[in-house]
Design a protein around this motif. Structure first.
Motif, PDB file in Angstrom:
ATOM      1  N   GLN A 188       0.814  -1.214   0.000  1.00 49.08           N
ATOM      2  CA  GLN A 188       0.000   0.000   0.000  1.00 49.08           C
ATOM      3  C   GLN A 188       0.854   1.272   0.000  1.00 49.08           C
ATOM      4  N   TYR A 230     -14.346   4.347   2.675  1.00 50.16           N
ATOM      5  CA  TYR A 230     -13.475   3.549   1.830  1.00 50.16           C
ATOM      6  C   TYR A 230     -12.049   4.062   1.976  1.00 50.16           C
ATOM      7  N   GLU A 270      -7.504  -0.662   2.577  1.00 47.35           N
ATOM      8  CA  GLU A 270      -8.045  -1.737   3.400  1.00 47.35           C
ATOM      9  C   GLU A 270      -7.140  -1.893   4.615  1.00 47.35           C
ATOM     10  N   CYS A 310     -10.909 -12.106   3.381  1.00 46.16           N
ATOM     11  CA  CYS A 310     -11.604 -12.550   2.182  1.00 46.16           C
ATOM     12  C   CYS A 310     -13.039 -12.855   2.585  1.00 46.16           C
ATOM     13  N   LEU A 326      -8.965  -5.759 -10.686  1.00 43.87           N
ATOM     14  CA  LEU A 326      -9.872  -4.770 -10.113  1.00 43.87           C
ATOM     15  C   LEU A 326     -11.308  -5.007 -10.510  1.00 43.87           C
ATOM     16  N   ASP A 360     -12.738   2.339  -8.198  1.00 40.84           N
ATOM     17  CA  ASP A 360     -12.202   1.046  -8.612  1.00 40.84           C
ATOM     18  C   ASP A 360     -11.760   0.314  -7.344  1.00 40.84           C
ATOM     19  N   VAL A 361     -11.991  -0.978  -7.297  1.00 45.86           N
ATOM     20  CA  VAL A 361     -11.549  -1.797  -6.170  1.00 45.86           C
ATOM     21  C   VAL A 361     -10.334  -2.598  -6.642  1.00 45.86           C
ATOM     22  N   LYS A 406      -7.618  -5.349  -5.932  1.00 42.26           N
ATOM     23  CA  LYS A 406      -7.735  -6.519  -5.059  1.00 42.26           C
ATOM     24  C   LYS A 406      -6.800  -7.640  -5.497  1.00 42.26           C
ATOM     25  N   HIS A 421     -11.674 -12.914  -3.249  1.00 39.51           N
ATOM     26  CA  HIS A 421     -10.694 -11.845  -3.418  1.00 39.51           C
ATOM     27  C   HIS A 421     -10.434 -11.181  -2.068  1.00 39.51           C
ATOM     28  N   THR A 446      -9.473  -7.267  -0.847  1.00 37.02           N
ATOM     29  CA  THR A 446      -9.284  -5.876  -1.250  1.00 37.02           C
ATOM     30  C   THR A 446      -7.972  -5.324  -0.705  1.00 37.02           C
ATOM     31  N   TYR A 469      -9.342   1.034  -2.307  1.00 42.34           N
ATOM     32  CA  TYR A 469     -10.334   1.621  -3.199  1.00 42.34           C
ATOM     33  C   TYR A 469      -9.673   2.804  -3.887  1.00 42.34           C
TER      34      TYR A 469
END
Length: 178
Positions: free
Chosen positions: A37, A51, A54, A59, A91, A98-99, A101, A132, A134, A137
């Motif tokens: 990240q 959001y 994460e 999961c 994603l 957009d996620v 992941k 999945h 995440t 976001y």
């Protein structure tokens, strides 16, 4: 961090959801995920409405469970350690964000999702289960280039024996397989 994001963190457990959720706990991967990240540009993080990055790595086995009491839901399930692989980064796109992941491959997760669907009452808008986890976001349209992120986690097999049941009020019960 915007005011809305801070507000959602402070009051996360006070917002009622429509349903309960069963998740596989992946917090043992948290340190590696946080390193990944660090490569994300803050200006491309969608941090509205709670959001953003994460921070509880998991999961989802199934969201939409009607049972709100963890004991009643967990007692009918045969929970066992779950083997899985993180197979890549992709994603989901929607109208707001957009996620980004990790894709997860796991026969065990597929079987557990089916077991939960067979034994518990639920509501679900997604007919096919896509395991999945995440990562974050992203602002609308900015997620695609993050699918090229590299992680030492991809391709490795892991096992988790810990589950999280989250009720509609966000109260969480952690369960470890015997």
């Amino acid at each position: 961090m915007t005011f809305n994001h801070l507000h959602s963190i402070l009051f996360e457990n006070t917002k009622a959801r429509d349903y309960s959720c069963l998740m596989l706990d992946l917090s043992f991967l948290q340190e590696d995920i946080e390193k990944l990240q660090e490569e994300i540009c803050p200006c491309e993080i969608y941090d509205e409405d709670g959001y953003g990055l994460e921070n509880e790595f998991h999961c989802t086995v199934l969201y939409g469970i009607h049972e709100s009491k963890s004991y009643d839901a967990l007692s009918v399930l045969d929970l066992k350690p779950i083997k899985f692989k993180l197979s890549g980064i992709s994603l989901f796109e929607n109208d707001r964000y957009d996620v980004v992941k990790f894709d997860i491959r796991s026969r065990d997760l597929m079987e557990l999702n089916k077991q939960v669907c067979d034994k518990l009452s639920y509501t679900n808008d997604y007919p096919k289960y896509h395991p999945h986890a995440t990562i974050f976001y992203a602002t609308k349209g900015s997620g695609k280039h993050y699918t090229r992120l590299r992680s030492k986690l991809i391709g490795k097999e892991f096992v988790s024996d810990r589950f999280i049941f989250s009720d509609p009020n966000g109260n969480k019960v952690f369960y470890t397989c015997k």
